[in-house]
Design an enzyme around this catalytic site. Sequence first.
Site, PDB file in Angstrom:
ATOM      1  N   SER A 187       0.852  -1.194   0.000  1.00 20.00           N
ATOM      2  CA  SER A 187       0.000   0.000   0.000  1.00 20.00           C
ATOM      3  C   SER A 187       0.881   1.235   0.000  1.00 20.00           C
ATOM      4  O   SER A 187       1.812   1.340   0.812  1.00 20.00           O
ATOM      5  CB  SER A 187      -0.869   0.013   1.255  1.00 20.00           C
ATOM      6  N   HIS A 242      -1.394  -1.735  -4.036  1.00 21.03           N
ATOM      7  CA  HIS A 242      -2.678  -1.528  -3.351  1.00 21.03           C
ATOM      8  C   HIS A 242      -2.901  -0.023  -3.196  1.00 21.03           C
ATOM      9  O   HIS A 242      -2.109   0.678  -2.571  1.00 21.03           O
ATOM     10  CB  HIS A 242      -2.592  -2.217  -1.989  1.00 21.03           C
ATOM     11  N   ASP A 276      -5.262   2.897  -1.806  1.00 19.84           N
ATOM     12  CA  ASP A 276      -6.326   3.183  -0.847  1.00 19.84           C
ATOM     13  C   ASP A 276      -7.051   4.468  -1.219  1.00 19.84           C
ATOM     14  O   ASP A 276      -6.457   5.552  -1.190  1.00 19.84           O
ATOM     15  CB  ASP A 276      -5.717   3.321   0.563  1.00 19.84           C
ATOM     16  N   MET A 309      -9.867   6.999  -0.131  1.00 19.21           N
ATOM     17  CA  MET A 309     -10.672   7.398   1.032  1.00 19.21           C
ATOM     18  C   MET A 309     -11.337   8.734   0.735  1.00 19.21           C
ATOM     19  O   MET A 309     -10.700   9.635   0.182  1.00 19.21           O
ATOM     20  CB  MET A 309      -9.777   7.550   2.257  1.00 19.21           C
ATOM     21  N   HIS A 343      -8.628  -0.239  -3.410  1.00 17.42           N
ATOM     22  CA  HIS A 343      -9.408  -0.495  -2.192  1.00 17.42           C
ATOM     23  C   HIS A 343     -10.242   0.748  -1.919  1.00 17.42           C
ATOM     24  O   HIS A 343      -9.710   1.769  -1.478  1.00 17.42           O
ATOM     25  CB  HIS A 343      -8.431  -0.795  -1.029  1.00 17.42           C
ATOM     26  N   MET A 376     -12.583   2.931   0.023  1.00 16.40           N
ATOM     27  CA  MET A 376     -13.185   3.220   1.326  1.00 16.40           C
ATOM     28  C   MET A 376     -14.009   4.493   1.142  1.00 16.40           C
ATOM     29  O   MET A 376     -13.621   5.579   1.590  1.00 16.40           O
ATOM     30  CB  MET A 376     -12.089   3.380   2.388  1.00 16.40           C
ATOM     31  N   MET A 416     -10.345  -6.741   6.913  1.00 21.69           N
ATOM     32  CA  MET A 416      -9.558  -5.651   7.497  1.00 21.69           C
ATOM     33  C   MET A 416      -9.013  -6.091   8.858  1.00 21.69           C
ATOM     34  O   MET A 416      -9.762  -6.595   9.700  1.00 21.69           O
ATOM     35  CB  MET A 416     -10.419  -4.394   7.687  1.00 21.69           C
ATOM     36  N   PHE A 458      -6.475   4.697   8.315  1.00 19.31           N
ATOM     37  CA  PHE A 458      -5.099   5.156   8.517  1.00 19.31           C
ATOM     38  C   PHE A 458      -4.112   4.003   8.461  1.00 19.31           C
ATOM     39  O   PHE A 458      -4.440   2.885   8.851  1.00 19.31           O
ATOM     40  CB  PHE A 458      -4.967   5.858   9.880  1.00 19.31           C
ATOM     41  N   ASP A 506      -5.498  -6.720   5.429  1.00 21.31           N
ATOM     42  CA  ASP A 506      -5.016  -5.339   5.280  1.00 21.31           C
ATOM     43  C   ASP A 506      -5.025  -4.643   6.634  1.00 21.31           C
ATOM     44  O   ASP A 506      -6.086  -4.475   7.239  1.00 21.31           O
ATOM     45  CB  ASP A 506      -5.944  -4.614   4.288  1.00 21.31           C
ATOM     46  N   GLY A 507      -3.823  -4.234   7.069  1.00 23.49           N
ATOM     47  CA  GLY A 507      -3.704  -3.476   8.315  1.00 23.49           C
ATOM     48  C   GLY A 507      -2.732  -4.138   9.276  1.00 23.49           C
ATOM     49  O   GLY A 507      -2.971  -5.264   9.722  1.00 23.49           O
ATOM     50  N   GLY A 508      -1.620  -3.459   9.525  1.00 27.41           N
ATOM     51  CA  GLY A 508      -0.650  -3.960  10.504  1.00 27.41           C
ATOM     52  C   GLY A 508       0.101  -5.202  10.065  1.00 27.41           C
ATOM     53  O   GLY A 508       0.661  -5.915  10.897  1.00 27.41           O
ATOM     54  N   GLY A 560       1.670  -1.594   4.247  1.00 26.51           N
ATOM     55  CA  GLY A 560       1.944  -0.183   3.977  1.00 26.51           C
ATOM     56  C   GLY A 560       3.185   0.263   4.710  1.00 26.51           C
ATOM     57  O   GLY A 560       4.289   0.304   4.155  1.00 26.51           O
TER      58      GLY A 560
HETATM   59  C1  DX5 Z   1      -6.019   1.357   6.002  1.00 26.50           C
HETATM   60  C2  DX5 Z   1      -5.651   0.972   4.597  1.00 26.50           C
HETATM   61  C3  DX5 Z   1      -4.434   0.141   4.515  1.00 26.50           C
HETATM   62  C4  DX5 Z   1      -3.182   0.804   5.053  1.00 26.50           C
HETATM   63  C5  DX5 Z   1      -2.350  -0.251   5.647  1.00 26.50           C
HETATM   64  O1  DX5 Z   1      -7.323   1.820   6.035  1.00 26.50           O
HETATM   65  O2  DX5 Z   1      -6.694   0.249   3.983  1.00 26.50           O
HETATM   66  O3  DX5 Z   1      -4.227  -0.358   3.203  1.00 26.50           O
HETATM   67  O4  DX5 Z   1      -2.418   1.429   4.071  1.00 26.50           O
HETATM   68  O5  DX5 Z   1      -1.261   0.339   6.271  1.00 26.50           O
HETATM   69  P1  DX5 Z   1      -0.379  -0.455   7.307  1.00 26.50           P
HETATM   70  O6  DX5 Z   1       0.219  -1.628   6.571  1.00 26.50           O
HETATM   71  O7  DX5 Z   1       0.608   0.520   7.756  1.00 26.50           O
HETATM   72  O8  DX5 Z   1      -1.284  -0.935   8.415  1.00 26.50           O
HETATM   73 ZN    ZN Z   2      -6.207  -0.777   2.086  1.00 24.34          ZN
END
Ligand code: DX5
Ligand code: ZN
Length: 223
Positions: free
Chosen positions: A8, A32, A34, A36, A65, A67, A136, A142, A174-176, A196
Amino acid sequence: MHVRITPSILNADFNNLDSEIAKVAADSDLIHLDIMDNIFVPNFTFDFGSASKIISNCPIPVDAHLMVAEVDRIGIEYAETGASSVTFHIEASENPEKLITEIKKRGVRAGVAVKPNTPFNEIIDLVNLVDMVLIMTVEPGFGGQSFMGDQMAKVAQVRAALNSTQRDVWLQVDGGISAETIEIATKAGADTFVAGSAVYKSEDPAEMVRKLRFLAENQLNNL
Ligand code: DX5
Ligand code: ZN
């Protein structure tokens, strides 16, 4: 199962996106992106025009993705940008079956995403229609948040449902996701990984992509 790493660019340098993407392109399966809108999530990234430019300039396929609110309309617009995959949130869609059909009709992979508090039950009927399910592992909005290990039960539920279909459906988290967490998600059944900050905050983003792939493939072979 086949491991895919989809970095990401949310935490990359937005003023130098071409070079940021170039750093990881050779080692990644898709980028990827994002999107938003500051309505569905409390953050804004790109408007449609800027996102379309990123998608058409990207040297490798793009995994969009979304959002965003009003995704039943916007999702179709994104399916016409050249993105390889368009993922929408079930929480934002009024007619998910129709949206999936419209995305696929345009030759684009259709993905459905669920937020941490949305149960598998909400998408159970869509598993037979989509090309990807995105679980997720943080609240969307974020980058840089901590991986939610309690989402692994949901990942395992999706994997069990996918095992009973013959279709090639990807299971993304996706996330962490980082070198510390990717094996946990692989063990639960994920095969497609967004990362990301783990990638873009590392000294050598390409090396981190390779490391994540190695860890996931190794874990998969041990299952
Ligand atoms: C969060 C996004 C993710 C984000 C992941 O809402 O959808 O794609 O970039 O970032 P990390 O990998 O830092 O959690
Ligand atoms: Zn994402």
